[in-house]
Motif scaffolding. Structure first.
Motif, PDB file in Angstrom:
ATOM      1  N   GLU A  71      48.915  53.385  32.445  1.00 21.63           N
ATOM      2  CA  GLU A  71      47.825  54.313  32.178  1.00 21.63           C
ATOM      3  C   GLU A  71      48.412  55.782  32.457  1.00 21.63           C
ATOM      4  O   GLU A  71      48.112  56.658  31.968  1.00 21.63           O
ATOM      5  CB  GLU A  71      46.629  54.107  33.076  1.00 21.63           C
ATOM      6  N   GLU A  72      49.182  55.690  33.808  1.00 15.92           N
ATOM      7  CA  GLU A  72      49.601  57.064  34.375  1.00 15.92           C
ATOM      8  C   GLU A  72      50.810  57.554  33.215  1.00 15.92           C
ATOM      9  O   GLU A  72      50.749  58.725  33.027  1.00 15.92           O
ATOM     10  CB  GLU A  72      49.784  56.882  35.698  1.00 15.92           C
ATOM     11  N   TYR A  93      41.693  54.295  23.251  1.00 16.90           N
ATOM     12  CA  TYR A  93      43.247  54.430  23.445  1.00 16.90           C
ATOM     13  C   TYR A  93      43.915  53.105  23.596  1.00 16.90           C
ATOM     14  O   TYR A  93      44.838  52.863  23.215  1.00 16.90           O
ATOM     15  CB  TYR A  93      43.671  55.324  24.705  1.00 16.90           C
ATOM     16  N   GLY A  94      43.257  52.362  24.316  1.00 18.32           N
ATOM     17  CA  GLY A  94      43.562  50.779  24.754  1.00 18.32           C
ATOM     18  C   GLY A  94      43.759  50.036  23.492  1.00 18.32           C
ATOM     19  O   GLY A  94      44.675  49.602  23.099  1.00 18.32           O
ATOM     20  N   LYS A 102      48.033  50.093  35.780  1.00 19.19           N
ATOM     21  CA  LYS A 102      47.872  51.226  36.299  1.00 19.19           C
ATOM     22  C   LYS A 102      49.191  52.233  35.934  1.00 19.19           C
ATOM     23  O   LYS A 102      48.993  53.539  35.457  1.00 19.19           O
ATOM     24  CB  LYS A 102      47.647  51.358  37.831  1.00 19.19           C
ATOM     25  N   ARG A 153      42.980  56.507  29.930  1.00 18.23           N
ATOM     26  CA  ARG A 153      42.674  55.093  30.379  1.00 18.23           C
ATOM     27  C   ARG A 153      42.673  54.080  29.253  1.00 18.23           C
ATOM     28  O   ARG A 153      42.194  54.419  28.088  1.00 18.23           O
ATOM     29  CB  ARG A 153      40.817  55.340  30.722  1.00 18.23           C
ATOM     30  N   LEU A 154      43.061  52.903  29.436  1.00 20.90           N
ATOM     31  CA  LEU A 154      43.234  51.984  28.446  1.00 20.90           C
ATOM     32  C   LEU A 154      42.053  51.002  28.329  1.00 20.90           C
ATOM     33  O   LEU A 154      41.734  50.546  27.252  1.00 20.90           O
ATOM     34  CB  LEU A 154      44.530  51.163  28.404  1.00 20.90           C
ATOM     35  N   ASP A 207      48.798  58.727  30.289  1.00 20.95           N
ATOM     36  CA  ASP A 207      47.970  59.888  30.946  1.00 20.95           C
ATOM     37  C   ASP A 207      46.590  59.658  30.020  1.00 20.95           C
ATOM     38  O   ASP A 207      45.874  60.442  29.677  1.00 20.95           O
ATOM     39  CB  ASP A 207      48.609  61.200  30.564  1.00 20.95           C
TER      40      ASP A 207
END
Length: 313
Positions: free
Chosen positions: A53-54, A73-74, A50, A59-60, A57
């Protein structure tokens, strides 16, 4: 957070643990199994993900009923995490190899001129960094060294590739060309002269490299180009111990590569005659085999030779 900053991960305090977690999540697609693999609790693993991801910015991972799936992105982040960790493990391997190289061994071949100034300077530098590195030096003519290099008994050599030699599979890095000069014993009457020309020295006694050698051919041609006959009062020898002894007892002249001459002049064994000879040996350089991977010790010495050459030449 400014994501354009090339060192964003420093500001973001990105942890190696988070990179390992990304890879484990990609391998297992399940937060429980990934956490077990890294000996973490599942809540700790969830918090690390988390935070990441923050920080980015985005979602992975998509959380699905049966596990997790990396987003676009992940996938990008996972690819970079794998590269970063591979690079760090290679750094460790390199350090281990270097430590071994510090106490390893290297065998180098060298012709006369670079044996006088270039190689001693490179070895002195290496011995400060790696005193336990065993260095073997073989001083021979290029054709002899080339045979040893091709038989694998030398790591690399500093010499020439001769015209008739097969240079396939060899890497040649030119270092410098080799000017020749005339030398005599200290106290020789010609040292007082400032107006010497080839015509003044062609009929004098000389000690010369034997007929058939490259230097002898170029030396003779130097006189012929000026319309002069090459010296005939000659002793043929390249054995420097003998040559220097004979020079001390006669008024003979001798021709030498400039680096070698300057070394003997610094010891006050010989003096350079004040005349520029329009006579050069071919350039020499570092020669090694293309398909041979150098040991860390040999690689260190090779780099020290390059550095010394850039200072000297």
């Amino acid at each position: 957070m400014d994501m354009l900053n090339p060192n964003w991960f420093l500001k973001a305090r990105l942890k190696t643990r988070q990179l390992l977690l990304l890879i484990a999540l990609d391998d297992f697609r399940n937060i429980h199994r990934a956490a077990d693999e890294l000996h973490m609790t599942q809540p700790a693993a969830s918090k690390q993900l988390k935070d990441l991801e923050e920080m980015l910015d985005v979602r992975l991972f998509e959380r699905l009923p049966r596990g997790m799936e990396p987003t676009i992105y992940g996938e990008t982040m996972i690819r970079h995490a794998r590269m970063a960790l591979t690079s760090l493990s290679l750094a460790h391997d390199d350090i281990v190899a270097l430590k071994a190289g510090m106490a390893g061994q290297v065998e180098v071949g060298v012709i006369m001129a670079p044996a006088m100034a270039l190689l001693p300077r490179a070895i002195a530098r290496i011995k400060e960094q790696a005193p336990l590195l065993r260095i073997g030096v073989q001083l021979e003519q290029s054709n002899v060294l080339m045979g040893k290099l091709q038989h694998g008994t030398l790591d690399f050599m500093i010499g020439r590739i001769l015209e008739k030699q097969d240079s396939t599979g060899l890497i040649y890095e030119e270092l410098t060309e080799e000017p020749a000069c005339a030398v005599v014993r200290p106290g020789h009457p010609l040292l007082e002269r400032t107006d010497l020309a080839l015509a003044d020295i062609c009929s004098l006694p000389w000690i010369l490299p034997p007929p058939g050698s490259v230097l002898r051919h170029r030396f003779d041609m130097m006189f012929r180009r000026e319309g002069l006959a090459p010296p005939v009062n000659v002793v043929d020898s390249t054995a420097l111990l003998f040559v220097t002894a004979l020079l001390q007892q006669t008024d003979a002249l001798h021709v030498l590569p400039r680096d070698v001459a300057e070394y003997y002049a610094s010891l006050n064994v010989l003096k350079l005659l004040p005349i520029d000879l329009p006579c050069k040996m071919d350039a020499f350089g570092i020669i090694r085999q293309q398909d041979r991977i150098l040991s860390p010790g040999a690689d260190m010495l090779l780099n020290a030779v390059r550095a010394a050459a850039s200072e000297l030449y």
